[in-house]
Design a protein around this motif. Structure first.
Motif, PDB file in Angstrom:
ATOM      1  N   MET A 257       0.574  -1.576   7.961  1.00 27.58           N
ATOM      2  CA  MET A 257      -0.415  -1.907   9.021  1.00 27.58           C
ATOM      3  C   MET A 257      -0.584  -3.785   8.927  1.00 27.58           C
ATOM      4  O   MET A 257      -0.839  -4.119   7.840  1.00 27.58           O
ATOM      5  N   VAL A 258      -0.411  -4.279  10.031  1.00 27.76           N
ATOM      6  CA  VAL A 258      -0.632  -5.758  10.197  1.00 27.76           C
ATOM      7  C   VAL A 258      -1.720  -6.104  11.016  1.00 27.76           C
ATOM      8  O   VAL A 258      -1.701  -5.454  12.333  1.00 27.76           O
ATOM      9  N   GLY A 259      -2.694  -6.583  10.653  1.00 24.59           N
ATOM     10  CA  GLY A 259      -3.818  -7.084  11.402  1.00 24.59           C
ATOM     11  C   GLY A 259      -4.539  -8.253  11.105  1.00 24.59           C
ATOM     12  O   GLY A 259      -4.357  -8.614   9.761  1.00 24.59           O
ATOM     13  N   ASP A 260      -5.190  -9.000  12.084  1.00 26.80           N
ATOM     14  CA  ASP A 260      -5.955 -10.179  11.826  1.00 26.80           C
ATOM     15  C   ASP A 260      -7.093  -9.914  10.862  1.00 26.80           C
ATOM     16  O   ASP A 260      -7.554  -8.881  10.429  1.00 26.80           O
ATOM     17  N   ARG A 261      -7.562 -11.206  10.524  1.00 26.62           N
ATOM     18  CA  ARG A 261      -8.822 -11.227   9.374  1.00 26.62           C
ATOM     19  C   ARG A 261      -9.939 -10.473   9.917  1.00 26.62           C
ATOM     20  O   ARG A 261     -10.610 -10.003   9.260  1.00 26.62           O
ATOM     21  N   GLY A 262      -9.989 -10.473  11.220  1.00 21.21           N
ATOM     22  CA  GLY A 262     -11.353  -9.912  11.729  1.00 21.21           C
ATOM     23  C   GLY A 262     -11.298  -8.418  11.818  1.00 21.21           C
ATOM     24  O   GLY A 262     -12.074  -7.598  12.321  1.00 21.21           O
ATOM     25  N   MET A 263      -9.742  -7.688  11.789  1.00 22.58           N
ATOM     26  CA  MET A 263      -9.508  -6.309  12.166  1.00 22.58           C
ATOM     27  C   MET A 263      -9.697  -5.632  11.077  1.00 22.58           C
ATOM     28  O   MET A 263     -10.205  -4.414  10.828  1.00 22.58           O
ATOM     29  N   ILE A 264      -9.054  -5.964   9.931  1.00 19.90           N
ATOM     30  CA  ILE A 264      -8.916  -4.985   8.465  1.00 19.90           C
ATOM     31  C   ILE A 264     -10.023  -5.441   7.647  1.00 19.90           C
ATOM     32  O   ILE A 264      -9.873  -6.775   7.009  1.00 19.90           O
ATOM     33  N   SER A 265     -11.014  -4.739   7.776  1.00 20.96           N
ATOM     34  CA  SER A 265     -12.213  -4.967   6.987  1.00 20.96           C
ATOM     35  C   SER A 265     -12.053  -4.715   5.346  1.00 20.96           C
ATOM     36  O   SER A 265     -11.098  -4.142   5.202  1.00 20.96           O
ATOM     37  N   GLN A 266     -12.980  -5.195   4.628  1.00 18.14           N
ATOM     38  CA  GLN A 266     -12.841  -4.702   3.163  1.00 18.14           C
ATOM     39  C   GLN A 266     -13.165  -3.092   3.074  1.00 18.14           C
ATOM     40  O   GLN A 266     -12.335  -2.637   2.305  1.00 18.14           O
ATOM     41  N   LYS A 267     -13.879  -2.867   3.757  1.00 18.75           N
ATOM     42  CA  LYS A 267     -14.107  -1.306   3.752  1.00 18.75           C
ATOM     43  C   LYS A 267     -12.763  -0.585   4.129  1.00 18.75           C
ATOM     44  O   LYS A 267     -12.334   0.561   3.667  1.00 18.75           O
ATOM     45  N   ALA A 268     -12.255  -1.118   5.108  1.00 21.40           N
ATOM     46  CA  ALA A 268     -10.767  -0.513   5.698  1.00 21.40           C
ATOM     47  C   ALA A 268      -9.660  -0.644   4.564  1.00 21.40           C
ATOM     48  O   ALA A 268      -8.756   0.475   4.333  1.00 21.40           O
ATOM     49  N   ILE A 269      -9.940  -1.637   3.892  1.00 21.55           N
ATOM     50  CA  ILE A 269      -8.964  -1.805   2.901  1.00 21.55           C
ATOM     51  C   ILE A 269      -9.165  -0.897   1.677  1.00 21.55           C
ATOM     52  O   ILE A 269      -8.220  -0.370   1.094  1.00 21.55           O
ATOM     53  N   GLN A 270     -10.429  -0.619   1.264  1.00 19.15           N
ATOM     54  CA  GLN A 270     -10.755   0.287   0.197  1.00 19.15           C
ATOM     55  C   GLN A 270     -10.240   1.684   0.724  1.00 19.15           C
ATOM     56  O   GLN A 270      -9.593   2.541  -0.185  1.00 19.15           O
ATOM     57  N   GLU A 271     -10.331   1.991   1.872  1.00 21.58           N
ATOM     58  CA  GLU A 271      -9.878   3.365   2.354  1.00 21.58           C
ATOM     59  C   GLU A 271      -8.192   3.304   2.436  1.00 21.58           C
ATOM     60  O   GLU A 271      -7.955   4.328   1.793  1.00 21.58           O
ATOM     61  N   MET A 272      -7.609   2.414   2.546  1.00 19.62           N
ATOM     62  CA  MET A 272      -6.257   2.243   2.463  1.00 19.62           C
ATOM     63  C   MET A 272      -5.837   2.450   0.974  1.00 19.62           C
ATOM     64  O   MET A 272      -4.678   3.157   0.872  1.00 19.62           O
ATOM     65  N   ARG A 273      -6.478   1.925   0.235  1.00 18.97           N
ATOM     66  CA  ARG A 273      -6.185   1.742  -1.099  1.00 18.97           C
ATOM     67  C   ARG A 273      -6.303   3.242  -1.924  1.00 18.97           C
ATOM     68  O   ARG A 273      -5.420   3.633  -2.597  1.00 18.97           O
ATOM     69  N   ASP A 274      -7.290   4.009  -1.138  1.00 12.84           N
ATOM     70  CA  ASP A 274      -7.318   5.516  -1.782  1.00 12.84           C
ATOM     71  C   ASP A 274      -6.254   6.332  -1.012  1.00 12.84           C
ATOM     72  O   ASP A 274      -6.270   7.819  -1.490  1.00 12.84           O
ATOM     73  N   SER A 275      -5.429   5.810  -0.105  1.00  9.91           N
ATOM     74  CA  SER A 275      -4.457   6.723   0.486  1.00  9.91           C
ATOM     75  C   SER A 275      -3.162   6.321   0.162  1.00  9.91           C
ATOM     76  O   SER A 275      -2.733   5.179   0.508  1.00  9.91           O
ATOM     77  N   ASP A 276      -2.508   7.136  -0.290  1.00  8.52           N
ATOM     78  CA  ASP A 276      -0.997   6.768  -0.766  1.00  8.52           C
ATOM     79  C   ASP A 276      -0.075   6.447   0.430  1.00  8.52           C
ATOM     80  O   ASP A 276      -0.236   7.021   1.459  1.00  8.52           O
ATOM     81  N   GLY A 277       0.836   5.212   0.467  1.00 14.81           N
ATOM     82  CA  GLY A 277       1.734   5.325   1.323  1.00 14.81           C
ATOM     83  C   GLY A 277       1.340   4.337   2.362  1.00 14.81           C
ATOM     84  O   GLY A 277       2.202   4.148   3.478  1.00 14.81           O
ATOM     85  N   ILE A 278       0.073   3.674   2.344  1.00 18.49           N
ATOM     86  CA  ILE A 278      -0.184   2.915   3.363  1.00 18.49           C
ATOM     87  C   ILE A 278      -0.406   1.519   2.834  1.00 18.49           C
ATOM     88  O   ILE A 278      -1.357   1.032   2.092  1.00 18.49           O
ATOM     89  N   GLY A 279       0.457   0.521   3.181  1.00 19.80           N
ATOM     90  CA  GLY A 279       0.363  -0.738   2.756  1.00 19.80           C
ATOM     91  C   GLY A 279      -0.163  -1.582   4.155  1.00 19.80           C
ATOM     92  O   GLY A 279      -0.441  -1.274   5.090  1.00 19.80           O
ATOM     93  N   TRP A 280      -0.741  -2.920   3.631  1.00 14.07           N
ATOM     94  CA  TRP A 280      -1.320  -3.558   4.902  1.00 14.07           C
ATOM     95  C   TRP A 280      -1.104  -5.139   4.672  1.00 14.07           C
ATOM     96  O   TRP A 280      -0.722  -5.565   3.288  1.00 14.07           O
ATOM     97  N   ILE A 281      -1.120  -5.884   5.517  1.00 15.57           N
ATOM     98  CA  ILE A 281      -0.957  -7.431   5.550  1.00 15.57           C
ATOM     99  C   ILE A 281      -2.228  -7.853   6.525  1.00 15.57           C
ATOM    100  O   ILE A 281      -2.220  -7.533   7.513  1.00 15.57           O
ATOM    101  N   THR A 282      -3.037  -8.901   6.091  1.00 15.68           N
ATOM    102  CA  THR A 282      -3.692  -9.462   6.776  1.00 15.68           C
ATOM    103  C   THR A 282      -4.233 -10.868   6.209  1.00 15.68           C
ATOM    104  O   THR A 282      -3.115 -11.287   5.400  1.00 15.68           O
ATOM    105  N   ALA A 283      -5.362 -11.368   6.481  1.00 20.55           N
ATOM    106  CA  ALA A 283      -5.528 -12.893   6.183  1.00 20.55           C
ATOM    107  C   ALA A 283      -6.912 -12.915   5.716  1.00 20.55           C
ATOM    108  O   ALA A 283      -7.828 -12.131   5.977  1.00 20.55           O
ATOM    109  N   LEU A 284      -7.101 -13.978   4.633  1.00 21.04           N
ATOM    110  CA  LEU A 284      -8.681 -14.181   4.440  1.00 21.04           C
ATOM    111  C   LEU A 284      -9.303 -15.017   5.293  1.00 21.04           C
ATOM    112  O   LEU A 284      -8.859 -15.850   6.028  1.00 21.04           O
ATOM    113  N   LYS A 285     -10.754 -14.503   5.311  1.00 21.19           N
ATOM    114  CA  LYS A 285     -11.656 -15.571   6.363  1.00 21.19           C
ATOM    115  C   LYS A 285     -11.771 -16.919   5.476  1.00 21.19           C
ATOM    116  O   LYS A 285     -11.634 -16.880   4.560  1.00 21.19           O
TER     117      LYS A 285
END
Length: 578
Positions: A257-285
């Motif tokens: 998943m690719v989303g901007d820094r306001g889209m992929i929140s820290q909570k979403a990142i934690q949920e994706m970490r807990d799910s196998d098979g989901i990678g992500w790319i975003t940016a730091l604020k």
């Protein structure tokens, strides 16, 4: 002398003199004299127009000519070329079977609405009037449709949205591939729709109700699915439901998943970490970049010789950070900040003069005026303000300005993907591919399809309207790709995969030549999508009849002969991958 009664004819002779070619047209008659065939020149026709000479020649050969009005008359003329272009693209994409496997009235209406959205986006009522001025109503078999039929077809389309999006996902999304997601909004005309809420308005229509909608695309920006939300829905809250939809509805277990820094929140990142098979790319604020510099984990001196640095931080366990610095972007931001600071100082100086002259007094009154000024350009943090009952002073915070300036042109990409799966440079390129989604939003909202303003009152009608616009953009996206060589677009798409990911994007020499000269290699005009469609609209279908025929005699159609450019445009659409 006996009368000469031989057959008359036109003879054309050609001669060349001093690099110029001269044509002579003579009216002659052949006759026999003493057993020999001779020619007599009756007149020189060279001064007549070529078209008239041709008529004389053909008339002498036995053809009969009558006035055009007596041969046939044109009952009506309808623009056809742009409709044919959209129809061709739809056929190549198998669009009818995408909407519904079996033919039906609703499918015809939906296809017609999508085509009309590309050609001339209007309200549903206006559409039923407009499409009779073209061949669209006839070619899509919707000549008898009214606006109520269109509304019923939209309700039918809304019920099929999930099925259609599954088909699109199967076409364009693959396991382990990139999926881009972003959210935008459009304003409402009216107040009764339950989706209409006040929220962060991206249209600049402050104070108006709006609706939010998120767009899923593949890495190229080809749309796959759209979701509609209430106008006050936060960006980040829409992200994880889309991830779950990709898994449960579309059957994609592995994705990036690719989303901007306001889209992929820290909570979403934690949920994706807990799910196998989901990678992500975003940016730091930006507020998260400064601690990395202060803790020494990112040293700005590293950018003296390069513009991309990979690093890691204990604050981001299991993640890769790719820091980039763009000098051109740094100059742009510094110039913009200085302009905003100067503009704010000028307005603050005006307030200061008013206070000193006694025209503005009272701490509260002065504070209100000052607050409006410093918040107008969002630079309040850079000013030290001193306000009391009868005086006001201000000064720049040099440390604050310098601290922000140190981050000019600096941004950091964060990703869960290991280096074995994706290089740092590719992470940056893929994050920047979000521009493809932004381009889709521009086309949906303003340039071509004009999803806004929204006039529908029912929530599902709004959802159907936005889905209809997304499907129209799906067709238009493929048309734009097919027409790249005829438009100002860059045809060298492969260069994107190898160019410097941090440096400003540069266009190929061919594209720059098209932009500067406004012409193609063959000297013909380069087009935008809208002007090319307008050019195709000059291809007309004329319905004709013979004036002397009976009232119930059949009519016949004559199409405008296309130019070489128009023929090329149609052939390119026929090459869209099926």
């Amino acid at each position: 002398m006996p009368a000469r009664t031989g057959t008359a004819h036109v003879v054309t002779t050609t001669r060349k003199y001093k690099d110029r070619v001269y044509h002579t047209h003579l009216l002659r008659r052949s006759y026999r004299e003493g057993g020999a065939v001779k020619n007599e020149t009756l007149g020189n026709l060279s001064h007549l127009p070529d078209a008239l000479i041709d008529i004389i020649r053909r008339s002498l050969q036995g053809e009969t000519f009558v006035p055009l009005a007596k041969a046939f008359e044109i009952e009506r003329s309808r623009a056809h070329g742009q409709v044919q272009a959209v129809s061709t693209a739809m056929q190549r994409l198998g669009f009818a079977s995408l909407i519904a496997a079996k033919p039906c009235r609703e499918r015809d209406l939906v296809l017609a609405m999508i085509a009309s959205r590309i050609v001339a986006p209007q309200t549903k009522l206006a559409t039923t009037r407009w499409w009779h001025t073209t061949t669209l109503a006839e070619d899509f078999a919707v000549s008898d449709a009214n606006e109520d039929d269109l509304y019923a077809a939209m309700d039918w389309l809304r019920q099929r949205q999930a099925t259609i999006e599954k088909k699109l996902a199967k076409r364009h999304l693959s396991a382990g591939g990139l999926v881009l997601y972003d959210l935008s909004s459009s304003y409402f005309e009216g107040t009764t729709c339950p989706l209409a809420k006040r929220g962060y308005n991206r249209d600049g229509k402050h104070g108006m109700l709006q609706v939010n909608y998120g767009l899923l695309t593949d890495a190229r920006g080809c749309p796959v699915a759209v979701s509609v939300h209430e106008g006050n829905t936060a960006d980040s809250t829409t992200f994880m439901p889309e991830v779950q939809r990709l898994r449960t509805d579309f059957g994609i277990e592995h994705m990036v998943m690719v989303g901007d820094r306001g889209m992929i929140s820290q909570k979403a990142i934690q949920e994706m970490r807990d799910s196998d098979g989901i990678g992500w790319i975003t940016a730091l604020k930006s507020v998260s970049i400064r601690p990395l510099i202060e803790q020494g984990q990112l040293q700005l001196g590293l950018f003296d010789e390069r513009n991309l640095v990979e690093l890691s931080s204990p604050d981001y366990p299991g993640e890769r950070l790719v820091a980039c610095r763009n000098p051109q972007l740094a100059k742009l931001r510094a110039h913009k900040r200085e302009a905003l600071l100067c503009a704010t100082e000028n307005k603050l100086e005006t307030i200061k003069v008013r206070v000193a002259g006694g025209r503005l007094a009272g701490q509260d009154a002065i504070g209100v005026c000052v607050g409006k000024v410093v918040n107008q350009y969002k630079v309040a943090k850079h000013f030290e303000l001193v306000i009391d009952e009868t005086s006001f002073s201000f000064a720049r915070k040099a440390d604050s300005v310098a601290g922000e300036a140190a981050l000019d042109g600096l941004y950091i990409i964060r990703t869960s993907l290991p280096a074995t799966e994706m290089t740092g440079a590719d992470c940056v390129r893929n994050y920047k591919s979000l521009a493809n989604v932004e381009r889709a939003f521009r086309s949906l909202k303003t340039i071509d399809l004009k999803v806004r303003p929204i006039h529908h009152r029912l929530a599902d009608r709004v959802r159907a309207h936005i889905f209809l616009c997304m499907l129209a953009y799906y067709v238009e996206w493929h048309m734009r790709e097919a027409w790249r060589e005829l438009m100002f677009a860059d045809t060298d798409q492969e260069a994107k995969a190898t160019r410097d990911p941090v440096a400003p994007a540069t266009r190929s020499e061919t594209a720059l030549a098209k932009v500067s000269q406004h012409t193609l290699d063959d000297g013909s005009p380069a087009h935008s999508f809208s002007t090319l469609m307008a050019d195709l609209a000059t291809l007309v279908r004329n319905t004709c009849r013979t004036p002397l025929a009976a009232a119930d005699a059949p009519t016949f159609d004559i199409l405008t002969t296309p130019s070489a450019k128009q023929q090329r445009a149609m052939k390119l659409l026929e090459q869209i991958p099926a």
